[in-house]
Design a protein around this motif. Structure first.
Motif, PDB file in Angstrom:
ATOM      1  N   GLY A 163       0.812  -1.209   0.000  1.00 18.58           N
ATOM      2  CA  GLY A 163       0.000   0.000   0.000  1.00 18.58           C
ATOM      3  C   GLY A 163       0.845   1.259   0.000  1.00 18.58           C
ATOM      4  N   THR A 164       0.144   2.393  -0.072  1.00 16.37           N
ATOM      5  CA  THR A 164       0.790   3.698   0.030  1.00 16.37           C
ATOM      6  C   THR A 164      -0.263   4.718   0.421  1.00 16.37           C
ATOM      7  OG1 THR A 164       2.245   5.292  -1.084  1.00 16.37           O
ATOM      8  CG2 THR A 164       0.457   4.379  -2.391  1.00 16.37           C
ATOM      9  N   ALA A 165       0.185   5.889   0.884  1.00 10.57           N
ATOM     10  CA  ALA A 165      -0.702   6.995   1.253  1.00 10.57           C
ATOM     11  C   ALA A 165      -1.680   6.614   2.358  1.00 10.57           C
ATOM     12  CB  ALA A 165      -1.461   7.513   0.026  1.00 10.57           C
ATOM     13  N   SER A 166      -1.292   5.665   3.215  1.00  9.45           N
ATOM     14  CA  SER A 166      -2.117   5.202   4.336  1.00  9.45           C
ATOM     15  C   SER A 166      -3.397   4.512   3.886  1.00  9.45           C
ATOM     16  CB  SER A 166      -2.477   6.369   5.285  1.00  9.45           C
ATOM     17  OG  SER A 166      -1.320   6.962   5.813  1.00  9.45           O
ATOM     18  N   LEU A 167      -3.469   4.131   2.615  1.00 12.03           N
ATOM     19  CA  LEU A 167      -4.666   3.483   2.090  1.00 12.03           C
ATOM     20  C   LEU A 167      -4.782   2.069   2.655  1.00 12.03           C
ATOM     21  CD1 LEU A 167      -6.984   4.056   0.056  1.00 12.03           C
ATOM     22  CD2 LEU A 167      -5.588   2.910  -1.674  1.00 12.03           C
ATOM     23  N   HIS A 168      -5.952   1.759   3.227  1.00 13.31           N
ATOM     24  CA  HIS A 168      -6.254   0.438   3.810  1.00 13.31           C
ATOM     25  C   HIS A 168      -5.359   0.102   5.006  1.00 13.31           C
ATOM     26  CE1 HIS A 168      -8.772   0.036   0.334  1.00 13.31           C
ATOM     27  NE2 HIS A 168      -7.751   0.015  -0.483  1.00 13.31           N
ATOM     28  N   VAL A 169      -4.825   1.129   5.653  1.00  8.33           N
ATOM     29  CA  VAL A 169      -4.099   0.928   6.911  1.00  8.33           C
ATOM     30  C   VAL A 169      -5.066   1.261   8.040  1.00  8.33           C
ATOM     31  CG1 VAL A 169      -2.140   1.617   8.332  1.00  8.33           C
ATOM     32  CG2 VAL A 169      -1.914   1.529   5.844  1.00  8.33           C
ATOM     33  N   LEU A 170      -5.252   0.311   8.973  1.00 11.13           N
ATOM     34  CA  LEU A 170      -6.305   0.481   9.962  1.00 11.13           C
ATOM     35  C   LEU A 170      -5.856   0.026  11.348  1.00 11.13           C
ATOM     36  CD1 LEU A 170      -9.347   1.376   9.840  1.00 11.13           C
ATOM     37  CD2 LEU A 170      -9.918  -1.043   9.912  1.00 11.13           C
ATOM     38  N   HIS A 171      -6.301   0.764  12.334  1.00 16.56           N
ATOM     39  CA  HIS A 171      -6.115   0.393  13.739  1.00 16.56           C
ATOM     40  C   HIS A 171      -7.265  -0.534  14.127  1.00 16.56           C
ATOM     41  CE1 HIS A 171      -6.927   1.111  18.081  1.00 16.56           C
ATOM     42  NE2 HIS A 171      -5.611   1.123  18.182  1.00 16.56           N
ATOM     43  N   LEU A 172      -6.934  -1.729  14.592  1.00 15.64           N
ATOM     44  CA  LEU A 172      -7.949  -2.710  14.977  1.00 15.64           C
ATOM     45  C   LEU A 172      -7.998  -2.823  16.493  1.00 15.64           C
ATOM     46  CD1 LEU A 172      -7.125  -5.607  12.470  1.00 15.64           C
ATOM     47  CD2 LEU A 172      -8.742  -3.718  12.147  1.00 15.64           C
ATOM     48  N   LYS A 173      -9.186  -2.687  17.052  1.00 13.67           N
ATOM     49  CA  LYS A 173      -9.306  -2.785  18.504  1.00 13.67           C
ATOM     50  C   LYS A 173      -9.945  -4.091  18.958  1.00 13.67           C
ATOM     51  CE  LYS A 173     -13.711  -0.269  18.941  1.00 13.67           C
ATOM     52  NZ  LYS A 173     -14.009  -0.283  17.486  1.00 13.67           N
ATOM     53  N   ASP A 174     -10.664  -4.783  18.007  1.00 13.35           N
ATOM     54  CA  ASP A 174     -11.332  -6.020  18.410  1.00 13.35           C
ATOM     55  C   ASP A 174     -11.674  -6.860  17.182  1.00 13.35           C
ATOM     56  OD1 ASP A 174     -13.636  -4.819  17.264  1.00 13.35           O
ATOM     57  OD2 ASP A 174     -14.267  -4.026  19.210  1.00 13.35           O
ATOM     58  N   GLU A 175     -12.330  -8.004  17.415  1.00 10.16           N
ATOM     59  CA  GLU A 175     -12.673  -8.942  16.341  1.00 10.16           C
ATOM     60  C   GLU A 175     -13.624  -8.325  15.326  1.00 10.16           C
ATOM     61  OE1 GLU A 175     -11.397 -11.825  15.848  1.00 10.16           O
ATOM     62  OE2 GLU A 175     -10.408 -12.321  17.742  1.00 10.16           O
ATOM     63  N   ASP A 176     -14.540  -7.491  15.780  1.00 10.09           N
ATOM     64  CA  ASP A 176     -15.483  -6.858  14.846  1.00 10.09           C
ATOM     65  C   ASP A 176     -14.743  -5.976  13.847  1.00 10.09           C
ATOM     66  OD1 ASP A 176     -17.624  -8.084  16.057  1.00 10.09           O
ATOM     67  OD2 ASP A 176     -18.131  -6.364  17.330  1.00 10.09           O
ATOM     68  N   ASP A 177     -13.766  -5.207  14.342  1.00  9.29           N
ATOM     69  CA  ASP A 177     -12.955  -4.385  13.436  1.00  9.29           C
ATOM     70  C   ASP A 177     -12.246  -5.260  12.408  1.00  9.29           C
ATOM     71  OD1 ASP A 177     -13.656  -2.092  14.749  1.00  9.29           O
ATOM     72  OD2 ASP A 177     -11.722  -1.792  15.744  1.00  9.29           O
ATOM     73  N   LEU A 178     -11.709  -6.382  12.859  1.00 12.18           N
ATOM     74  CA  LEU A 178     -10.970  -7.274  11.963  1.00 12.18           C
ATOM     75  C   LEU A 178     -11.876  -7.838  10.888  1.00 12.18           C
ATOM     76  CD1 LEU A 178      -8.480  -8.897  11.153  1.00 12.18           C
ATOM     77  CD2 LEU A 178      -9.122 -10.603  12.874  1.00 12.18           C
ATOM     78  N   ARG A 179     -13.055  -8.330  11.250  1.00 16.75           N
ATOM     79  CA  ARG A 179     -13.963  -8.895  10.262  1.00 16.75           C
ATOM     80  C   ARG A 179     -14.372  -7.854   9.226  1.00 16.75           C
ATOM     81  NH1 ARG A 179     -15.766 -11.977  14.743  1.00 16.75           N
ATOM     82  NH2 ARG A 179     -17.226 -10.330  15.374  1.00 16.75           N
ATOM     83  N   ALA A 180     -14.669  -6.656   9.681  1.00 14.56           N
ATOM     84  CA  ALA A 180     -15.075  -5.592   8.756  1.00 14.56           C
ATOM     85  C   ALA A 180     -13.937  -5.227   7.810  1.00 14.56           C
ATOM     86  CB  ALA A 180     -15.531  -4.365   9.548  1.00 14.56           C
ATOM     87  N   TYR A 181     -12.731  -5.175   8.355  1.00 14.30           N
ATOM     88  CA  TYR A 181     -11.576  -4.827   7.526  1.00 14.30           C
ATOM     89  C   TYR A 181     -11.354  -5.867   6.429  1.00 14.30           C
ATOM     90  CZ  TYR A 181      -6.769  -3.872   6.104  1.00 14.30           C
ATOM     91  OH  TYR A 181      -5.651  -3.599   5.368  1.00 14.30           O
TER      92      TYR A 181
END
Length: 420
Positions: A163-181
């Motif tokens: 990736g580049t430009a922070s595209l699709h870079v995400l802070h995950l706090k729990d399983e729900d965040d992971l599934r959505a990502y």
């Protein structure tokens, strides 16, 4: 001299314009040349210049096809230098330069910098401070991703390897965040303009701290010249959007950051060109974030020129032509800028900067979106920016204060989207 530019970036069109002004021939190879006409005010004049050739190639992201095209262009008009300002095309540029026997970065070094999992794996065990990480070879393998997340633990950061430009870079706090990502990423086959996504992702320990980068020029294997620093204030979780930049020298950790950068580039085999290396200033010291095997993007080359008097876009081209580049070390003037976006989704009516013109240190303000353009709310990546302001001053504090005050004076008018 004849320069082959493999893709570009919106601000990098200035480098093409500068090369043409100096009398060089420039051939731009792009999957979508019209893209630059929509994002750079310099593109139309550059394309119309008699020394500029624009080649549209649907296969510009295939190294084999691109190399074959470069050989044909070289036979028609000998190429003396190959370069790019595009993060997506650094490996392609290295491969073509090697094929034509021209100056360039080693292909191995370019790959080690371009693919974040190779950066991490190559530096693992060398003593370079990195976040704890887990490499997943296929983001579509949920069991592998879940195992990697369990290994690192929440909170963590997930990022595509290419990736580049922070595209699709995400802070995950729990399983729900992971599934959505993972559901969102599964729909991303490419990054646009023919750039295909590789399946590798990284799960990394979340490191708190200021983001700062070292700008360098590598003159040859073991000849790393560290130029200056760029601060990179970020905006909001769960995404990581860069909201400003200041080019300067004199940070308390500068010596350590420079030494780390030299070691990182040597270990990765990055042996040529202008390089942008990012660090997080964690509680235990600087932690390597990533390495970009090209000149820093966005507004920062302009900041470098304002501070040093040296145009880094042009020096990239000079180095590609085999010349020793003039190096843009920070000078007495500090230059900085802030990006801005829309607070809500809608359609741009107008963006006005009249109230900024007479402010102390004002250099430039630019809107990236024309009237009638639909924009999203500034929320997920650097691609949500709709403009910038640039100021100069005596130091970082003064420059950032001037930029922040200017943001309140921008006259942004939009037609808002009404939820139904």
């Amino acid at each position: 001299m004849h320069i082959l530019m493999i893709e570009c970036n919106p601000n990098g069109i200035a480098g093409i314009a500068n090369a043409l002004e100096l009398g060089h021939d420039v051939t731009l190879v792009s999957v979508d040349p019209d893209f630059y006409l929509g994002v750079s005010p310099l593109a139309e004049a550059a394309y119309a210049h008699p020394n500029c050739q624009v080649v549209k190639s649907e296969q510009a992201f295939s190294i084999e096809e691109l190399t074959a095209l470069a050989r044909r262009l070289h036979a028609e008009n000998p190429i003396h230098g190959v370069t790019t300002y595009s993060e997506y095309h650094t490996v392609h540029t290295a491969a073509v330069a090697e094929a034509l026997g021209l100056p360039g970065m080693s292909v191995e070094g370019a790959r080690n910098a371009r693919h974040k999992h190779l950066t991490r794996l190559t530096l693992d065990g060398t003593g370079v401070r990195q976040p704890r990480f887990a490499h997943v070879a296929d983001a579509d393998d949920p069991a592998a991703v879940e195992a990697a997340v369990r290994e690192i633990g929440f909170p963590c950061v997930v990022k595509p390897s290419d990736g580049t430009a922070s595209l699709h870079v995400l802070h995950l706090k729990d399983e729900d965040d992971l599934r959505a990502y993972l559901a969102d990423l599964a729909d991303v086959a490419d990054y646009g303009r023919g750039v295909r996504r590789i399946p590798d992702v990284l799960i990394e320990e979340f490191v708190t701290g200021e983001l700062i980068s070292v700008e360098s020029c590598v003159l040859g294997r073991g000849e790393v010249v560290n130029l200056g620093l760029t601060d990179r204030p970020l905006s909001g979780f769960p995404y990581f959007i860069e909201m400003g930049a200041t080019y300067f020298s004199g940070h308390p950790l500068q010596d350590e950051l420079f030494a780390m950068t030299t070691r990182v580039l040597d270990e990765l085999g990055v042996d040529f060109g202008f390089i942008h290396t990012e660090f997080l200033l964690g509680p235990d010291g600087p932690v390597l974030c990533e390495v970009n095997g090209r000149l820093i993007g966005g507004i920062v080359p302009t900041l470098m020129q304002l501070s040093s008097g040296v145009d880094p876009y042009l020096e990239v081209i000079r180095q590609a032509l085999g010349e020793r580049p003039e190096l843009p070390f920070p000078g007495e003037t500090t230059a900085g800028g802030h990006w801005f976006g829309a607070p809500v989704a809608g359609t741009v009516d107008s963006i006005g900067f009249e109230a900024l013109q007479d402010l102390p240190g004002f250099h430039d303000a630019l809107a990236y979106k024309k009237a009638g353009t639909r924009v999203t709310r500034l929320s997920t990546s650097n691609f949500d920016w709709i403009g910038h302001v640039i100021f100069t001053g005596a130091d970082r504090t003064e420059v950032n204060k001037r930029c922040e005050e200017a943001l309140d004076l921008i006259d942004l008018r939009m037609k808002l989207e009404v939820a139904r």
